[in-house]
Design an enzyme around this catalytic site. Structure first.
Site, PDB file in Angstrom:
ATOM      1  N   THR A  42      42.651  55.298  37.971  1.00 37.03           N
ATOM      2  CA  THR A  42      43.237  56.628  37.772  1.00 37.03           C
ATOM      3  C   THR A  42      43.022  57.435  39.051  1.00 37.03           C
ATOM      4  O   THR A  42      42.063  58.193  39.160  1.00 37.03           O
ATOM      5  CB  THR A  42      42.619  57.354  36.558  1.00 37.03           C
ATOM      6  OG1 THR A  42      41.183  57.191  36.591  1.00 37.03           O
ATOM      7  CG2 THR A  42      43.146  56.811  35.258  1.00 37.03           C
TER       8      THR A  42
ATOM      9  N   ASP B 218      46.146  40.868  34.353  1.00 34.32           N
ATOM     10  CA  ASP B 218      46.378  41.688  35.539  1.00 34.32           C
ATOM     11  C   ASP B 218      47.770  41.370  36.074  1.00 34.32           C
ATOM     12  O   ASP B 218      48.218  40.213  36.010  1.00 34.32           O
ATOM     13  CB  ASP B 218      45.323  41.406  36.610  1.00 34.32           C
ATOM     14  CG  ASP B 218      45.196  42.540  37.613  1.00 34.32           C
ATOM     15  OD1 ASP B 218      44.198  43.273  37.570  1.00 34.32           O
ATOM     16  OD2 ASP B 218      46.118  42.704  38.445  1.00 34.32           O
TER      17      ASP B 218
ATOM     18  N   ARG C  61      45.421  37.723  42.205  1.00 35.49           N
ATOM     19  CA  ARG C  61      44.111  37.990  41.608  1.00 35.49           C
ATOM     20  C   ARG C  61      43.835  36.996  40.475  1.00 35.49           C
ATOM     21  O   ARG C  61      42.729  36.453  40.366  1.00 35.49           O
ATOM     22  CB  ARG C  61      44.079  39.431  41.074  1.00 35.49           C
ATOM     23  CG  ARG C  61      42.840  39.831  40.295  1.00 35.49           C
ATOM     24  CD  ARG C  61      41.652  39.999  41.171  1.00 35.49           C
ATOM     25  NE  ARG C  61      40.561  40.715  40.492  1.00 35.49           N
ATOM     26  CZ  ARG C  61      39.295  40.620  40.846  1.00 35.49           C
ATOM     27  NH1 ARG C  61      38.933  39.864  41.866  1.00 35.49           N
ATOM     28  NH2 ARG C  61      38.373  41.307  40.200  1.00 35.49           N
TER      29      ARG C  61
ATOM     30  N   CYS D 131      35.722  57.313  42.325  1.00 34.71           N
ATOM     31  CA  CYS D 131      35.125  58.107  41.244  1.00 34.71           C
ATOM     32  C   CYS D 131      34.740  59.513  41.681  1.00 34.71           C
ATOM     33  O   CYS D 131      35.421  60.475  41.361  1.00 34.71           O
ATOM     34  CB  CYS D 131      33.899  57.388  40.681  1.00 34.71           C
ATOM     35  SG  CYS D 131      34.285  55.909  39.733  1.00 34.71           S
TER      36      CYS D 131
END
Length: 419
Positions: A85, A34, A39, A260
């Site tokens: 995305t 990442d 993180r 989503c």
């Protein structure tokens, strides 16, 4: 080298990538990559701020390591891309994270390597957008020197019952042989089984319509909620009655946000428009769901007006994450409610102990309060967090406070109206 011994690199360690990396890390050498150094540092200490995995669960992945160094994933032979995305301000696909990930992987590719994408996209995106980048950066030829697969993520943030391994996985490959290898790879960790699609495009399409279908079903009940409110009957009572038929689908009205359901339909409509088809049903559902935040705010203000208030009303909003018992604030439609209430001149306070205060402030400019006060003119129960079960409503509200529940879950008699 056999597929069973190939090293895996997972690109992106968010809600999708980390659980996947942990499952593979129980079986074979896996590197989680990442670009967020903080993180990586947290994961190395056994901390997952998304709350998807406990420190004990992270420790079970004995063959998993974490890095933010591109060089340290160069030895991998299978790269799995699990980056976000999103859509842009014009509701068009923003493939920037996928493009950047493809550039990163492309610089590392070796003959025989396989790149698998899990990020939700429109049909054709993997081969039309990502593959040319991989070829350009590596100097290698697609389906000659390197290969691709697509296996759409099916992670449900905050869901402790449906996990990576217990959700059936769709798989695909850029050749029949690679499809079989990708399918076999995921079969190692997916106890629920796999479904090998005939092509990458079929697998991409299958994913994007899963969420488009759910979006439309919620839009339908949201529209019913508006109609039944005008008629003067309770929507949830109607749905309960209709639900006595075995094939009636149990959807509830609500705010449709997140990364989503509120985003993916736009990927499908973008592709449809690019090939000359004007989608109508999908976009109609999106318009209804995108307008629900303003609708909720108008219902709250109407309640206040009926009570002789409204101007400079002090309002408490409970919850800002996009769903219950989850810290994810991406594309939260509660923000639409807050902004609309402020447009009416209301003084809005937001309380959500499940959300990261600094993240909310950075993303939305909203400063979460540490504890709710009292004497509010209105309270909006926006997100059904379990932690809200402990709220003392005798302190929170007065006899004049109006309570609007976006979600069911309050004890009987607390909410004046429910969506």
């Amino acid at each position: 080298m056999s597929a069973q011994n190939k090293k895996i690199a997972i690109i992106g360690l968010g809600y999708v990538g980390l659980p996947l990396a942990v499952e593979f890390g129980k079986k074979r050498e896996t590197i989680g990559f990442d670009i967020n150094s903080q993180r990586i540092d947290e994961l190395q200490k056994g901390i997952d701020k998304t709350l998807e995995l406990s420190s004990n669960e992270l420790s079970e992945a004995k063959y998993l390591s974490y890095t933010d160094s591109q060089e340290k994933i160069s030895s991998a032979e299978i790269y799995i891309v699990t980056v976000p995305t999103p859509i842009d301000s014009h509701k068009k696909p923003d493939l920037t994270p996928m493009i950047r990930a493809s550039e990163t992987v492309g610089e590392l590719l070796k003959p025989g390597d396989i790149i698998i994408y899990e990020s939700t996209v429109y049909p054709g995106a993997t081969e039309e957008v990502c593959v040319p980048i991989l070829e350009q950066k590596s100097g290698l030829r697609f389906n000659k020197d390197f290969y691709c697969g697509y296996s759409p993520e099916r992670i449900n943030p905050g869901d402790k019952e449906h996990r990576v391994s217990t959700i059936k996985k769709v798989t695909s490959g850029s050749t029949p042989e690679i499809g079989e290898e990708v399918d076999k790879l995921y079969s190692e960790i997916i106890t629920a089984g796999t479904h090998l699609a005939s092509s990458i495009k079929v697998a991409e399409a299958a994913k994007v319509i899963e969420n488009a279908q759910r979006d439309l079903n919620i839009a339908f009940v949201n529209e019913l909620s508006k109609i039944f409110h005008k008629i003067g009957i309770d929507t949830n009572e109607v749905l309960e009655a209709a639900g006595t038929k075995w094939n009636f689908l149990p959807f509830k009205p609500g705010l449709v946000g997140g990364h989503c359901i509120g985003v993916d339909p736009y990927y499908l409509t973008y592709k449809a428009e690019s090939i000359g088809y004007n989608p109508q049903v999908i976009l109609a559902g999106r318009r209804i769901n995108d307008g629900m935040g303003a609708y909720v705010a108008s219902r709250v203000m109407k309640l206040l007006t009926i009570g002789g208030r409204g101007h400079n009303a002090r309002i408490l909003v409970l919850g800002i994450t996009f769903k219950e018992d989850c810290p994810d604030i991406r594309n939260s439609k509660v923000v639409d409610v807050i902004n609309e209430l402020r447009e009416f001149g209301s003084l809005v306070e937001v309380y959500d102990p499940n959300a990261d205060k600094s993240e909310v402030l950075t993303e939305y400019g909203i400063d979460l309060i540490n504890e709710p006060g009292n004497n509010y003119d209105a309270i909006v129960f926006a997100v059904k967090h379990k932690v809200f079960n402990n709220l003392d409503w005798k302190v929170l509200k007065t006899k004049d406070t109006v309570v609007f529940a976006v979600k069911e879950g309050l004890k009987e008699g607390i909410a004046d109206e429910t969506l």
